[in-house]
Design a protein around this motif. Structure first.
Motif, PDB file in Angstrom:
ATOM      1  N   THR A   1     115.071  27.257  -1.071  1.00 17.14           N
ATOM      2  CA  THR A   1     114.013  27.169  -2.086  1.00 17.14           C
ATOM      3  C   THR A   1     112.857  28.100  -1.747  1.00 17.14           C
ATOM      4  OG1 THR A   1     113.073  25.281  -0.894  1.00 17.14           O
ATOM      5  CG2 THR A   1     114.582  24.795  -2.713  1.00 17.14           C
ATOM      6  N   GLU A   2     112.616  28.337  -0.449  1.00 15.25           N
ATOM      7  CA  GLU A   2     111.516  29.211  -0.052  1.00 15.25           C
ATOM      8  C   GLU A   2     111.766  30.646  -0.503  1.00 15.25           C
ATOM      9  OE1 GLU A   2     113.051  27.160   2.058  1.00 15.25           O
ATOM     10  OE2 GLU A   2     111.495  25.628   2.342  1.00 15.25           O
TER      11      GLU A   2
ATOM     12  N   GLU B   1     113.882  31.588  -2.847  1.00 20.07           N
ATOM     13  CA  GLU B   1     113.945  31.595  -4.308  1.00 20.07           C
ATOM     14  C   GLU B   1     112.540  31.661  -4.892  1.00 20.07           C
ATOM     15  OE1 GLU B   1     115.986  31.602  -7.949  1.00 20.07           O
ATOM     16  OE2 GLU B   1     116.740  31.798  -5.902  1.00 20.07           O
ATOM     17  N   ALA B   2     111.602  30.944  -4.251  1.00 23.31           N
ATOM     18  CA  ALA B   2     110.221  30.942  -4.746  1.00 23.31           C
ATOM     19  C   ALA B   2     109.579  32.319  -4.616  1.00 23.31           C
ATOM     20  CB  ALA B   2     109.401  29.909  -3.986  1.00 23.31           C
ATOM     21  N   LYS B   3     109.940  33.080  -3.576  1.00 27.15           N
ATOM     22  CA  LYS B   3     109.311  34.373  -3.341  1.00 27.15           C
ATOM     23  C   LYS B   3     109.997  35.520  -4.061  1.00 27.15           C
ATOM     24  CE  LYS B   3     107.631  35.475   0.705  1.00 27.15           C
ATOM     25  NZ  LYS B   3     106.175  35.404   0.505  1.00 27.15           N
ATOM     26  N   TYR B   4     111.324  35.413  -4.280  1.00 27.76           N
ATOM     27  CA  TYR B   4     112.061  36.578  -4.777  1.00 27.76           C
ATOM     28  C   TYR B   4     112.964  36.287  -5.977  1.00 27.76           C
ATOM     29  CZ  TYR B   4     110.631  38.691  -0.354  1.00 27.76           C
ATOM     30  OH  TYR B   4     109.898  39.178   0.697  1.00 27.76           O
TER      31      TYR B   4
ATOM     32  N   SER C   1     103.144  32.737  -2.497  1.00 33.43           N
ATOM     33  CA  SER C   1     103.739  31.503  -1.994  1.00 33.43           C
ATOM     34  C   SER C   1     102.725  30.774  -1.147  1.00 33.43           C
ATOM     35  CB  SER C   1     104.995  31.812  -1.166  1.00 33.43           C
ATOM     36  OG  SER C   1     105.532  30.629  -0.618  1.00 33.43           O
ATOM     37  N   THR C   2     102.507  29.516  -1.461  1.00 33.48           N
ATOM     38  CA  THR C   2     101.556  28.718  -0.693  1.00 33.48           C
ATOM     39  C   THR C   2     102.234  27.553   0.002  1.00 33.48           C
ATOM     40  OG1 THR C   2     101.065  27.421  -2.682  1.00 33.48           O
ATOM     41  CG2 THR C   2      99.649  29.295  -2.237  1.00 33.48           C
ATOM     42  N   GLY C   3     103.554  27.496  -0.069  1.00 34.89           N
ATOM     43  CA  GLY C   3     104.283  26.412   0.567  1.00 34.89           C
ATOM     44  C   GLY C   3     104.132  26.452   2.077  1.00 34.89           C
ATOM     45  N   ARG C   4     104.277  25.311   2.726  1.00 36.03           N
ATOM     46  CA  ARG C   4     104.056  25.256   4.164  1.00 36.03           C
ATOM     47  C   ARG C   4     105.156  25.980   4.934  1.00 36.03           C
ATOM     48  NH1 ARG C   4     103.425  19.573   5.985  1.00 36.03           N
ATOM     49  NH2 ARG C   4     102.381  19.335   3.999  1.00 36.03           N
TER      50      ARG C   4
ATOM     51  N   ASN D   1     108.260  30.996   7.202  1.00 33.13           N
ATOM     52  CA  ASN D   1     109.605  30.950   7.773  1.00 33.13           C
ATOM     53  C   ASN D   1     110.622  31.711   6.941  1.00 33.13           C
ATOM     54  OD1 ASN D   1     108.686  29.276   9.865  1.00 33.13           O
ATOM     55  ND2 ASN D   1     108.935  27.450   8.588  1.00 33.13           N
ATOM     56  N   VAL D   2     110.178  32.346   5.852  1.00 35.64           N
ATOM     57  CA  VAL D   2     111.097  33.102   5.010  1.00 35.64           C
ATOM     58  C   VAL D   2     111.540  34.356   5.763  1.00 35.64           C
ATOM     59  CG1 VAL D   2     111.343  34.377   2.854  1.00 35.64           C
ATOM     60  CG2 VAL D   2     110.059  32.231   2.902  1.00 35.64           C
ATOM     61  N   PRO D   3     112.865  34.593   5.886  1.00 26.45           N
ATOM     62  CA  PRO D   3     113.330  35.771   6.626  1.00 26.45           C
ATOM     63  C   PRO D   3     113.014  37.058   5.885  1.00 26.45           C
ATOM     64  CG  PRO D   3     115.168  34.653   5.565  1.00 26.45           C
ATOM     65  CD  PRO D   3     113.974  33.768   5.385  1.00 26.45           C
TER      66      PRO D   3
END
Length: 529
Positions: free
Chosen positions: A309-310, A312-315, A388-391, A395-397
């Motif tokens: 989901t991280e 997906e949220a960014k890209y 992205s403001t998620g915690r 950690n997104v590669p």
């Protein structure tokens, strides 16, 4: 008014902070008329920019009350006149007088056709004109809610760094989003260094830079109308600096600037109230979405999904590929930030969003046309991530490493070409360093199209094998005025460098594309080096 009338009404005018004499009505009408004529001249196309040097000022005068040395609200009256008599309908009023322009905001508080932005001393509501109307929470009402923006300094002493920080983070993002037909500046110079009443420290160079930034809006149509100021030297020097910008001079060089902590906190709070964190991404996201929609609808390209989901949220929807990406023997990987306006402007002062959008689509047509004619597969990677403001955002590669490991290496492609554009060049270099063995085996050519403000990509000094491989397989294109050609000693790890006359990044790749494709075809040929 007779002299006796003035004496008899002295207390009335004193309470309203007004100075009057027998010629005050005539002076006030001339002042207001001067701003009207200066504004009409721009709105009708007679001039691109005008400067109205008038007295008395106007921004404190409210619809039903004169006050604060102001009798008619010059800028407000001129705004309504041009809206009624010319095609100009959307007006930005930027008020940098050290006092809040209560009268101007009051005039358009419920009107979405006028965006009013004021940078002023507030001091918790204790600085003239006092009260909560100039607070950051005062954002308009009814249909005009969100069209009044107050940046209220909580104390004295603000200078160039603070004002320019406010411009970059609040004023310009909101103004670009509003897209005015005309810009009017309520130019009080009582925030200028040397004004003992304003007690701030904006220099003539600071005013010049703010004017220069505003000149990029509304096709350059701008009116500057004099408001307050209590130091003649500060007014004249600051006004001269503004006038030089209006006639086309470049702003003077400023030293490195760092906004004060109190200014940074104020700007952040205003951004939260105005939701500028969304506005700053609106235009890039819109342009990216248009381009992706074009790729999907017009060329049947597919979107690459992400399992987390991280990521997906960014890209999401930013990685596209042709349908044959898994089985084609030749894969072209185009890495870019197309749609990121700040990158595409590349240090330039003007911005035509329609033109920027047309550049994106034109190059996309060129790229897809070439892909189809050569029957290669395409992986289109936009590395300008969404906010992205998620915690778990940290950690997104790395996107290129992820795509290499999970997609590119799993395809049938034995001939891979990497094309970097602008900031996409850096993403390619990170991939090469983190996956050097695989890259040197599969990649046959690396093309880097570097913008004016982008550093020239370079391999690590500690990787001689990668350095030699990159030099033999790279083609790096720079604008001819890039500092590389004057300030940097060329070395092997920069690759093979060429220069073109075009300076804009998006137009540079379009202009370079014929020689880029020739280079790629040579490197893909059996005899390619």
């Amino acid at each position: 008014m007779t002299d006796q009338d003035i004496i008899d009404s002295e207390q009335f005018y004193e309470d309203l902070s007004l100075y009057v004499h027998q010629k005050t009505p005539l002076s006030a009408r001339l002042s207001c008329g001067g701003v009207i004529e200066a504004t009409l001249a721009v709105a009708r196309g007679q001039y691109r920019k005008t400067l109205a040097i008038v007295r008395p000022p106007g921004h404190h005068a409210e619809p039903d009350e004169h006050m604060g040395f102001c009798f008619f609200n010059n800028v407000s009256v001129a705004t309504r006149v041009v809206q009624q008599l010319t095609p100009v309908k959307k007006v930005l009023i930027l008020d940098w007088d050290v006092h809040h322009g209560n009268g101007t905001q009051r005039a358009f508080n419920d009107d979405p056709s006028v965006l009013y932005i004021s940078i002023h001393r507030y001091d918790g509501g204790d600085f003239y004109p006092n009260g909560p109307f100039g607070s950051m929470q005062s954002c308009g009402e009814g249909a005009g809610e969100g069209f009044s923006v107050n940046i209220p300094w909580p104390e004295k002493g603000m200078g160039d760094a603070d004002y320019i920080h406010a411009f970059q983070q609040i004023v310009m993002p909101i103004a670009v989003e509003f897209a005015p037909d005309l810009v009017i500046v309520s130019a009080g110079f009582d925030a200028a260094d040397g004004d003992v009443l304003g007690e701030c420290h904006v220099t003539p160079a600071g005013y010049a830079h703010m004017t220069h930034m505003l000149s990029s809006l509304a096709g350059g149509k701008m009116v500057v109308a004099l408001e307050g100021g209590y130091n003649l030297d500060a007014i004249s020097n600051s006004c001269l600096a503004v006038a030089k910008i209006l006639v086309g001079e470049a702003p003077p060089v400023l030293p490195p600037l760092v906004a004060s902590q109190i200014a940074a906190e104020t700007v952040w709070q205003v951004a939260m109230v105005q939701k500028v964190e969304d506005l700053s991404f609106t235009i890039p996201e819109l342009l990216k979405a248009h381009r992706q929609d074009y790729l999907f609808r017009q060329h049947d390209m597919l979107t690459v999904p992400f399992p987390s989901t991280e990521m997906e949220a960014k890209y999401s929807s930013q990685i596209a590929c042709t349908a044959d990406v898994m089985e084609n023997q030749t894969l072209i990987v185009f890495v870019h930030e197309l749609g990121n306006i700040r990158t595409e402007l590349d240090g330039m002062a003007t911005c035509d969003l329609n033109l920027e959008h047309s550049y994106l689509i034109d190059f996309s047509k060129t790229l897809i046309g070439w892909i189809r004619s050569t029957k290669h597969a395409l992986l289109d990677v936009n590395v300008h991530s969404k906010p992205s403001t998620g915690r778990n955002a940290k950690n997104v590669p790395d996107i290129m490493t992820y795509l290499w490991d999970n997609y590119i290496q799993l395809t049938e492609a034995r001939r891979v070409v990497l094309i970097g554009h602008g900031p996409g060049c850096e993403a390619i270099m990170r991939l090469m360093e983190s996956r050097s063995v695989g890259v040197m085996k599969a990649v046959k050519a690396v093309v880097q199209v570097v913008g004016l403000q982008t550093n020239v990509p370079a391999t690590s000094r500690d990787a001689p094998a990668l350095r030699d491989w990159y030099f033999n397989h790279s083609f790096v294109i720079l604008p001819q005025n890039h500092r590389y050609f004057s300030d940097i000693r060329p070395v092997k790890r920069h690759g093979q460098v060429a220069k073109l006359e075009e300076t804009r990044a998006i137009k540079l790749i379009q202009a370079a594309f014929p020689i880029v494709t020739t280079f790629i075809q040579r490197m893909l040929s059996p005899s390619g080096q």
